[in-house]
Design a protein around this motif. Structure first.
Motif, PDB file in Angstrom:
ATOM      1  N   TYR A 263      44.618  35.948  49.495  1.00 27.21           N
ATOM      2  CA  TYR A 263      43.321  35.618  50.289  1.00 27.21           C
ATOM      3  C   TYR A 263      43.155  34.317  51.144  1.00 27.21           C
ATOM      4  O   TYR A 263      43.710  33.402  50.329  1.00 27.21           O
ATOM      5  CB  TYR A 263      41.890  35.802  49.556  1.00 27.21           C
ATOM      6  CG  TYR A 263      42.025  36.960  48.653  1.00 27.21           C
ATOM      7  CD1 TYR A 263      41.130  38.087  49.346  1.00 27.21           C
ATOM      8  CD2 TYR A 263      42.676  37.684  47.750  1.00 27.21           C
ATOM      9  CE1 TYR A 263      40.939  39.286  48.751  1.00 27.21           C
ATOM     10  CE2 TYR A 263      42.578  38.802  47.078  1.00 27.21           C
ATOM     11  CZ  TYR A 263      41.841  39.576  47.615  1.00 27.21           C
ATOM     12  OH  TYR A 263      41.619  40.840  46.790  1.00 27.21           O
ATOM     13  N   THR A 264      42.530  34.265  52.122  1.00 24.23           N
ATOM     14  CA  THR A 264      42.261  33.089  52.630  1.00 24.23           C
ATOM     15  C   THR A 264      41.033  32.407  52.325  1.00 24.23           C
ATOM     16  O   THR A 264      39.955  33.243  52.135  1.00 24.23           O
ATOM     17  CB  THR A 264      42.268  33.101  54.410  1.00 24.23           C
ATOM     18  OG1 THR A 264      41.476  34.058  54.829  1.00 24.23           O
ATOM     19  CG2 THR A 264      43.745  33.498  55.127  1.00 24.23           C
ATOM     20  N   ILE A 265      40.813  31.339  52.116  1.00 21.87           N
ATOM     21  CA  ILE A 265      39.496  30.730  51.886  1.00 21.87           C
ATOM     22  C   ILE A 265      38.960  30.179  53.205  1.00 21.87           C
ATOM     23  O   ILE A 265      39.711  29.181  53.771  1.00 21.87           O
ATOM     24  CB  ILE A 265      39.726  29.601  50.836  1.00 21.87           C
ATOM     25  CG1 ILE A 265      40.288  30.256  49.497  1.00 21.87           C
ATOM     26  CG2 ILE A 265      38.253  29.019  50.500  1.00 21.87           C
ATOM     27  CD1 ILE A 265      40.631  29.239  48.548  1.00 21.87           C
TER      28      ILE A 265
ATOM     29  N   LEU B  45      33.617  34.106  51.493  1.00 18.91           N
ATOM     30  CA  LEU B  45      34.517  33.150  51.806  1.00 18.91           C
ATOM     31  C   LEU B  45      35.955  33.445  51.618  1.00 18.91           C
ATOM     32  O   LEU B  45      36.899  32.747  52.184  1.00 18.91           O
ATOM     33  CB  LEU B  45      34.109  31.856  50.878  1.00 18.91           C
ATOM     34  CG  LEU B  45      32.714  31.297  50.613  1.00 18.91           C
ATOM     35  CD1 LEU B  45      32.518  30.264  49.610  1.00 18.91           C
ATOM     36  CD2 LEU B  45      32.489  30.527  52.142  1.00 18.91           C
ATOM     37  N   LEU B  46      35.987  34.658  51.016  1.00 23.82           N
ATOM     38  CA  LEU B  46      37.349  34.955  50.874  1.00 23.82           C
ATOM     39  C   LEU B  46      37.700  36.164  51.810  1.00 23.82           C
ATOM     40  O   LEU B  46      37.065  36.927  51.869  1.00 23.82           O
ATOM     41  CB  LEU B  46      37.753  35.413  49.386  1.00 23.82           C
ATOM     42  CG  LEU B  46      37.719  34.484  48.372  1.00 23.82           C
ATOM     43  CD1 LEU B  46      37.944  34.879  47.053  1.00 23.82           C
ATOM     44  CD2 LEU B  46      38.658  33.219  48.482  1.00 23.82           C
ATOM     45  N   THR B  47      38.876  36.195  52.441  1.00 24.44           N
ATOM     46  CA  THR B  47      39.668  37.482  53.208  1.00 24.44           C
ATOM     47  C   THR B  47      40.809  37.722  52.975  1.00 24.44           C
ATOM     48  O   THR B  47      41.648  36.850  52.889  1.00 24.44           O
ATOM     49  CB  THR B  47      39.256  36.766  54.749  1.00 24.44           C
ATOM     50  OG1 THR B  47      37.894  36.263  55.185  1.00 24.44           O
ATOM     51  CG2 THR B  47      39.537  38.109  55.721  1.00 24.44           C
ATOM     52  N   ARG B  48      40.864  39.008  52.788  1.00 25.09           N
ATOM     53  CA  ARG B  48      42.118  39.385  52.243  1.00 25.09           C
ATOM     54  C   ARG B  48      43.108  39.276  53.545  1.00 25.09           C
ATOM     55  O   ARG B  48      42.912  39.805  54.440  1.00 25.09           O
ATOM     56  CB  ARG B  48      42.423  40.736  51.759  1.00 25.09           C
ATOM     57  CG  ARG B  48      43.400  41.373  51.323  1.00 25.09           C
ATOM     58  CD  ARG B  48      43.272  42.416  50.129  1.00 25.09           C
ATOM     59  NE  ARG B  48      44.684  42.766  49.652  1.00 25.09           N
ATOM     60  CZ  ARG B  48      45.046  43.658  48.726  1.00 25.09           C
ATOM     61  NH1 ARG B  48      43.946  44.086  47.962  1.00 25.09           N
ATOM     62  NH2 ARG B  48      46.138  44.050  48.277  1.00 25.09           N
ATOM     63  N   VAL B  49      44.291  38.798  53.278  1.00 25.75           N
ATOM     64  CA  VAL B  49      45.299  38.780  54.213  1.00 25.75           C
ATOM     65  C   VAL B  49      45.841  40.048  54.281  1.00 25.75           C
ATOM     66  O   VAL B  49      46.640  40.793  53.124  1.00 25.75           O
ATOM     67  CB  VAL B  49      46.447  37.778  53.905  1.00 25.75           C
ATOM     68  CG1 VAL B  49      47.502  37.562  54.975  1.00 25.75           C
ATOM     69  CG2 VAL B  49      45.702  36.297  53.516  1.00 25.75           C
ATOM     70  N   THR B  50      46.070  40.722  55.544  1.00 23.97           N
ATOM     71  CA  THR B  50      46.747  41.984  55.434  1.00 23.97           C
ATOM     72  C   THR B  50      48.202  41.955  55.174  1.00 23.97           C
ATOM     73  O   THR B  50      49.091  41.152  55.573  1.00 23.97           O
ATOM     74  CB  THR B  50      47.069  42.458  57.146  1.00 23.97           C
ATOM     75  OG1 THR B  50      45.775  42.304  57.709  1.00 23.97           O
ATOM     76  CG2 THR B  50      47.325  43.779  57.286  1.00 23.97           C
ATOM     77  N   ASP B  51      48.531  42.917  54.089  1.00 26.23           N
ATOM     78  CA  ASP B  51      49.918  43.002  53.767  1.00 26.23           C
ATOM     79  C   ASP B  51      50.877  43.198  54.837  1.00 26.23           C
ATOM     80  O   ASP B  51      50.881  44.208  55.804  1.00 26.23           O
ATOM     81  CB  ASP B  51      49.975  44.191  52.770  1.00 26.23           C
ATOM     82  CG  ASP B  51      49.145  43.972  51.363  1.00 26.23           C
ATOM     83  OD1 ASP B  51      48.676  42.994  51.234  1.00 26.23           O
ATOM     84  OD2 ASP B  51      49.211  44.992  50.613  1.00 26.23           O
ATOM     85  N   GLY B  52      51.982  42.667  54.880  1.00 22.22           N
ATOM     86  CA  GLY B  52      52.964  42.718  55.675  1.00 22.22           C
ATOM     87  C   GLY B  52      52.841  41.887  56.979  1.00 22.22           C
ATOM     88  O   GLY B  52      53.951  41.812  57.661  1.00 22.22           O
TER      89      GLY B  52
END
Length: 288
Positions: A114-116, A78-85
């Motif tokens: 992270y987006t949920i 359910l969690l996706t890391r948001v790309t830095d920058g």
């Protein structure tokens, strides 16, 4: 259909139970609230039935009526890391920084966001907003923060854990739950037993607990509907006053609050959208 037998651990809640749905790996309590089809594990199930519409059509001719949860099933991440920058990262960072009251302390450094993505929680939130509109009310949607406990090493794993004491992962997976208010971080409930959020990240920092040298905070959409404004304590509240949908605690010269905060009394009114992981104890400068 409940199957009573030897005591074992439920796949979902990690508690020892002896009543399981049709001898599956879900206890009856978790089965009732389990959002996904018990066969494919992908689509939303058609409650109270255990299957989604597609699986029901497929299996009613090919399989017996009883279908059990597969042991090897792993819930979708359910969690996706948001790309830095990235633009998304900068937006989340700006929200956190802009709403940190620097009169109290410097803003800590954001390490990751992270987006949920939780269709079940989003669906019930959308239905709640629709119901407010059907009752002639403005949903009055705001973006606020919520502080809670981070137990796992989210930065290393990149996925939500199943530890019941990890508020970040629990809320990401199940949404907010009125039955678990105060379980992880006991707090004074100024406006009664409800779900507390605040527009200031610095306010919610006071209610975070971290691990692995970081803390985490949730960014949430909240449908306040019609808010009842308060500046003093009313800890005996069990819901908003009649005709209202939420309580808005206001910071005022003669009041008891240092920061504004909002309280809703049903989990459907809140949609967690992001997890922000930030420096736990030291203070770092954030590059904008």
């Amino acid at each position: 259909m409940a199957t009573f037998g030897y005591t074992r651990t439920c796949f979902q809640c990690n508690e020892r139970k002896n009543d399981f749905y049709n001898d599956s790996i879900l206890c009856m309590d978790c089965f009732r609230g389990y959002p996904l089809c018990l066969e494919c594990g992908l689509n939303e199930r058609n409650k109270p039935h255990p299957w989604c519409a597609d699986c029901y059509q497929q299996f009613r001719h090919e399989q017996p009526a009883v279908v059990t949860v597969k042991e090897e099933y792993v819930p979708p991440t359910l969690l996706t890391r948001v790309t830095d920058g990235s633009n998304s990262f900068r937006e989340v960072l700006k929200l956190f920084v802009d709403r940190w009251d620097r009169r109290k302390s410097q803003c800590p450094e954001i390490i990751a966001a992270y987006t949920i993505t939780n269709d079940y929680v989003r669906s019930r939130y959308t239905q709640y907003k629709d119901q407010l509109q059907a009752n002639g009310k403005d949903p009055n949607e705001m973006v606020h923060f919520h502080g809670t406990v981070l137990v796992c090493d989210l930065l290393s794993s990149g996925v939500e854990c199943n530890n019941l004491k990890c508020g970040v992962c629990g809320i990401s997976q199940e949404g907010f739950d009125e039955n678990r208010i105060g379980h992880n971080i006991p707090r004074f409930q100024r406006f009664g037993r409800g779900l507390y959020l605040a527009p200031n990240s610095s306010k919610c920092h006071d209610y975070t607990q971290g691990s692995y040298n970081v803390r985490a905070m949730l960014v949430c959409k909240v449908a306040l509907g019609r808010s009842y404004n308060l500046t003093g304590n009313q800890s005996n509240l069990t819901g908003p006053p009649n005709g209202y949908d939420s309580v808005y605690g206001q910071n005022s010269p003669n009041g008891v609050l240092n920061y504004d905060e909002v309280v809703v009394y049903c989990s459907e009114a809140v949609l967690p959208t992001h997890v922000i992981v930030y420096q736990r104890d030291g203070i770092g400068k954030i590059a904008m």
